[in-house]
Design a protein around this motif. Structure first.
Motif, PDB file in Angstrom:
ATOM      1  N   MET A   1       0.835  -1.195   0.000  1.00 49.67           N
ATOM      2  CA  MET A   1       0.000   0.000   0.000  1.00 49.67           C
ATOM      3  C   MET A   1       0.875   1.252   0.000  1.00 49.67           C
ATOM      4  N   GLN A   2       0.449   2.283  -0.677  1.00 53.51           N
ATOM      5  CA  GLN A   2       1.179   3.532  -0.733  1.00 53.51           C
ATOM      6  C   GLN A   2       0.373   4.650  -0.058  1.00 53.51           C
ATOM      7  N   ILE A   3       1.088   5.543   0.592  1.00 57.42           N
ATOM      8  CA  ILE A   3       0.430   6.653   1.282  1.00 57.42           C
ATOM      9  C   ILE A   3      -0.397   7.483   0.298  1.00 57.42           C
ATOM     10  N   LYS A   4       0.104   7.631  -0.926  1.00 58.19           N
ATOM     11  CA  LYS A   4      -0.621   8.473  -1.879  1.00 58.19           C
ATOM     12  C   LYS A   4      -1.988   7.880  -2.227  1.00 58.19           C
ATOM     13  N   TRP A   5      -2.138   6.556  -2.110  1.00 55.35           N
ATOM     14  CA  TRP A   5      -3.452   5.964  -2.360  1.00 55.35           C
ATOM     15  C   TRP A   5      -4.453   6.443  -1.309  1.00 55.35           C
ATOM     16  N   ILE A   6      -4.003   6.513  -0.046  1.00 54.30           N
ATOM     17  CA  ILE A   6      -4.884   6.982   1.034  1.00 54.30           C
ATOM     18  C   ILE A   6      -5.211   8.453   0.829  1.00 54.30           C
ATOM     19  N   GLU A   7      -4.209   9.228   0.416  1.00 59.53           N
ATOM     20  CA  GLU A   7      -4.454  10.648   0.138  1.00 59.53           C
ATOM     21  C   GLU A   7      -5.457  10.804  -1.002  1.00 59.53           C
ATOM     22  N   ASP A   8      -5.332   9.955  -2.013  1.00 61.95           N
ATOM     23  CA  ASP A   8      -6.277   9.986  -3.132  1.00 61.95           C
ATOM     24  C   ASP A   8      -7.692   9.649  -2.655  1.00 61.95           C
ATOM     25  N   PHE A   9      -7.812   8.633  -1.827  1.00 58.77           N
ATOM     26  CA  PHE A   9      -9.125   8.219  -1.342  1.00 58.77           C
ATOM     27  C   PHE A   9      -9.801   9.331  -0.532  1.00 58.77           C
ATOM     28  N   LEU A  10      -9.054   9.965   0.351  1.00 59.87           N
ATOM     29  CA  LEU A  10      -9.631  11.040   1.165  1.00 59.87           C
ATOM     30  C   LEU A  10      -9.989  12.245   0.296  1.00 59.87           C
ATOM     31  N   THR A  11      -9.177  12.506  -0.712  1.00 56.14           N
ATOM     32  CA  THR A  11      -9.504  13.592  -1.638  1.00 56.14           C
ATOM     33  C   THR A  11     -10.802  13.285  -2.382  1.00 56.14           C
ATOM     34  N   LEU A  12     -10.983  12.038  -2.767  1.00 54.25           N
ATOM     35  CA  LEU A  12     -12.195  11.633  -3.474  1.00 54.25           C
ATOM     36  C   LEU A  12     -13.430  11.794  -2.591  1.00 54.25           C
ATOM     37  N   THR A  13     -13.314  11.415  -1.327  1.00 49.98           N
ATOM     38  CA  THR A  13     -14.477  11.537  -0.439  1.00 49.98           C
ATOM     39  C   THR A  13     -14.841  13.000  -0.193  1.00 49.98           C
ATOM     40  N   ASP A  14     -13.868  13.883  -0.351  1.00 51.43           N
ATOM     41  CA  ASP A  14     -14.143  15.314  -0.177  1.00 51.43           C
ATOM     42  C   ASP A  14     -14.661  15.947  -1.466  1.00 51.43           C
ATOM     43  N   ALA A  15     -14.113  15.516  -2.608  1.00 48.14           N
ATOM     44  CA  ALA A  15     -14.485  16.115  -3.901  1.00 48.14           C
ATOM     45  C   ALA A  15     -15.795  15.565  -4.452  1.00 48.14           C
ATOM     46  N   HIS A  16     -16.154  14.335  -4.086  1.00 45.42           N
ATOM     47  CA  HIS A  16     -17.401  13.695  -4.521  1.00 45.42           C
ATOM     48  C   HIS A  16     -17.461  13.457  -6.039  1.00 45.42           C
ATOM     49  N   ALA A  17     -16.298  13.478  -6.678  1.00 47.20           N
ATOM     50  CA  ALA A  17     -16.267  13.190  -8.118  1.00 47.20           C
ATOM     51  C   ALA A  17     -14.839  12.813  -8.493  1.00 47.20           C
ATOM     52  N   PHE A  18     -14.699  11.761  -9.332  1.00 49.45           N
ATOM     53  CA  PHE A  18     -13.370  11.310  -9.737  1.00 49.45           C
ATOM     54  C   PHE A  18     -12.627  12.397 -10.508  1.00 49.45           C
ATOM     55  N   SER A  19     -13.342  13.113 -11.371  1.00 48.16           N
ATOM     56  CA  SER A  19     -12.676  14.128 -12.194  1.00 48.16           C
ATOM     57  C   SER A  19     -12.118  15.262 -11.327  1.00 48.16           C
ATOM     58  N   ARG A  20     -12.939  15.762 -10.379  1.00 46.94           N
ATOM     59  CA  ARG A  20     -12.471  16.847  -9.498  1.00 46.94           C
ATOM     60  C   ARG A  20     -11.338  16.371  -8.600  1.00 46.94           C
ATOM     61  N   ALA A  21     -11.440  15.157  -8.088  1.00 48.29           N
ATOM     62  CA  ALA A  21     -10.399  14.627  -7.210  1.00 48.29           C
ATOM     63  C   ALA A  21      -9.080  14.465  -7.971  1.00 48.29           C
ATOM     64  N   ALA A  22      -9.156  13.960  -9.212  1.00 49.26           N
ATOM     65  CA  ALA A  22      -7.945  13.803 -10.019  1.00 49.26           C
ATOM     66  C   ALA A  22      -7.295  15.147 -10.289  1.00 49.26           C
ATOM     67  N   GLU A  23      -8.119  16.155 -10.538  1.00 47.62           N
ATOM     68  CA  GLU A  23      -7.593  17.498 -10.790  1.00 47.62           C
ATOM     69  C   GLU A  23      -6.881  18.040  -9.545  1.00 47.62           C
ATOM     70  N   ARG A  24      -7.486  17.829  -8.384  1.00 43.05           N
ATOM     71  CA  ARG A  24      -6.863  18.306  -7.137  1.00 43.05           C
ATOM     72  C   ARG A  24      -5.536  17.591  -6.880  1.00 43.05           C
ATOM     73  N   ARG A  25      -5.474  16.320  -7.271  1.00 43.58           N
ATOM     74  CA  ARG A  25      -4.255  15.551  -7.028  1.00 43.58           C
ATOM     75  C   ARG A  25      -3.244  15.709  -8.169  1.00 43.58           C
ATOM     76  N   ASN A  26      -3.623  16.477  -9.190  1.00 38.82           N
ATOM     77  CA  ASN A  26      -2.734  16.784 -10.311  1.00 38.82           C
ATOM     78  C   ASN A  26      -2.287  15.525 -11.055  1.00 38.82           C
ATOM     79  N   VAL A  27      -3.257  14.603 -11.275  1.00 37.69           N
ATOM     80  CA  VAL A  27      -2.995  13.403 -12.076  1.00 37.69           C
ATOM     81  C   VAL A  27      -4.170  13.236 -13.040  1.00 37.69           C
ATOM     82  N   SER A  28      -3.984  12.392 -14.041  1.00 35.74           N
ATOM     83  CA  SER A  28      -5.083  12.120 -14.966  1.00 35.74           C
ATOM     84  C   SER A  28      -6.150  11.292 -14.256  1.00 35.74           C
ATOM     85  N   GLN A  29      -7.366  11.363 -14.775  1.00 38.30           N
ATOM     86  CA  GLN A  29      -8.442  10.600 -14.149  1.00 38.30           C
ATOM     87  C   GLN A  29      -8.202   9.095 -14.217  1.00 38.30           C
TER      88      GLN A  29
END
Length: 302
Positions: A1-29
């Motif tokens: 497991m990688q820490i960035k996966w957990i950061e991605d998951f928490l970002t997703l629960t806050d953004a409520h959308a894969f596209s917005r979460a990917a943008e916040r994390r500066n990666v492609s969807q």
């Protein structure tokens, strides 16, 4: 497991959308989606209910969200602790500072230090005097800024700990003024009209200082204890509002005395001088501690 996966998951629960979460994390969807899938594979459960439109957590996802947030906080805390112990950050200096001094003397001294020595990484813990002495003794602090009185010593062995006297403060009995500018509550009080005493919590250094003043006075003080706190700023606020008489360090009330919002409520027998001391352990090998110590020694001529 990688820490960035957990950061991605928490970002997703806050953004409520894969596209917005990917943008916040500066990666492609697609990359972001793969991270979430990898986290689910590692945990062995589905976190996102993909049968529903939008982002909805499964029951496992709701449970994991709390664990994930706590795990991330603990990880960041651990990294900060470990970095603080590494040789690469030897310029970090840990100060234990008496509560009142952390608000009065220390900020000005830190500005002076930075002008003389350049930018410093400083970690400050506001402590009572006993806690500060323990922190220095046990290696939890590099430098201790404390009050001292000969009758109330810090009990730091001189063969292990050095000190410098940086200033002198005074404990003064203070009261709000009446309409004529006289103390509304004046020492020593009377048997049939005891003073309302605003006190420090039992066991604190300033509480011991007040007890020493009362014991050393050549007349008895008549008072009723009506309030206590371990913080001089909280006690000052109560005195300013006229709730009673309280002893306060002069460094804490200089402005209020100058503006006549407070007045001294008794003669010199009800006051005492306190040294402001800087302590260090002779066993401390941090080179920045030596630079700070030498600066204060040269500045104050001690």
């Amino acid at each position: 497991m990688q820490i960035k996966w957990i950061e991605d998951f928490l970002t997703l629960t806050d953004a409520h959308a894969f596209s917005r979460a990917a943008e916040r994390r500066n990666v492609s969807q697609p990359t972001f989606s793969r991270h979430i899938q990898a986290l689910e594979d590692w945990l062995g459960v589905e976190l996102i209910d993909r049968r529903m439109q939008g982002v909805h957590l499964t029951s496992a996802g709701r449970i994991f969200r709390g664990f994930a947030a706590d795990l991330l906080r603990r990880t960041y805390d651990m990294r900060n602790v470990l970095r603080g112990q590494s040789p690469g950050v030897a310029e970090t200096v840990r100060f234990a500072v008496a509560h009142t001094l952390s608000l009065t003397y220390f900020p000005h001294w830190l500005s002076t230090l930075k002008k003389a020595l350049g930018n410093l990484v400083v970690r400050v813990s506001a402590v009572n005097v006993a806690e500060g002495a323990s922190a220095l003794t046990e290696g939890g602090a590099d430098l201790l800024l404390n009050y001292h009185h000969p009758q109330l010593p810090a009990l730091l062995a001189p063969e292990r700990f050095q000190h410098l006297v940086l200033a002198t403060d005074r404990m003064l009995p203070c009261s709000a003024p009446d309409r004529d500018g006289r103390p509304r509550h004046r020492l020593p009080g009377r048997v049939n009209a005891p003073l309302a005493l605003l006190a420090y919590s039992s066991g604190t250094y300033l509480a011991h200082t007040v007890e020493m003043i009362l014991l050393n006075a050549n007349e008895r003080c008549h008072f009723e204890r009506s309030f206590d706190t371990h913080m001089s700023e909280a006690l000052k606020a109560m005195v300013v509002e006229g709730h009673g008489l309280g002893w306060l360090p002069e460094s804490c009330v200089g402005k209020e005395l100058g503006e006549k919002r407070l007045v001294i409520a008794g003669g010199s027998q009800w006051s005492c001088a306190l040294e402001v001391r800087l302590y260090r352990s002779l066993e401390n090998a941090n080179p920045m501690v030596d630079r700070i110590w030498n600066f204060f020694r040269d500045t104050f001529g001690k």
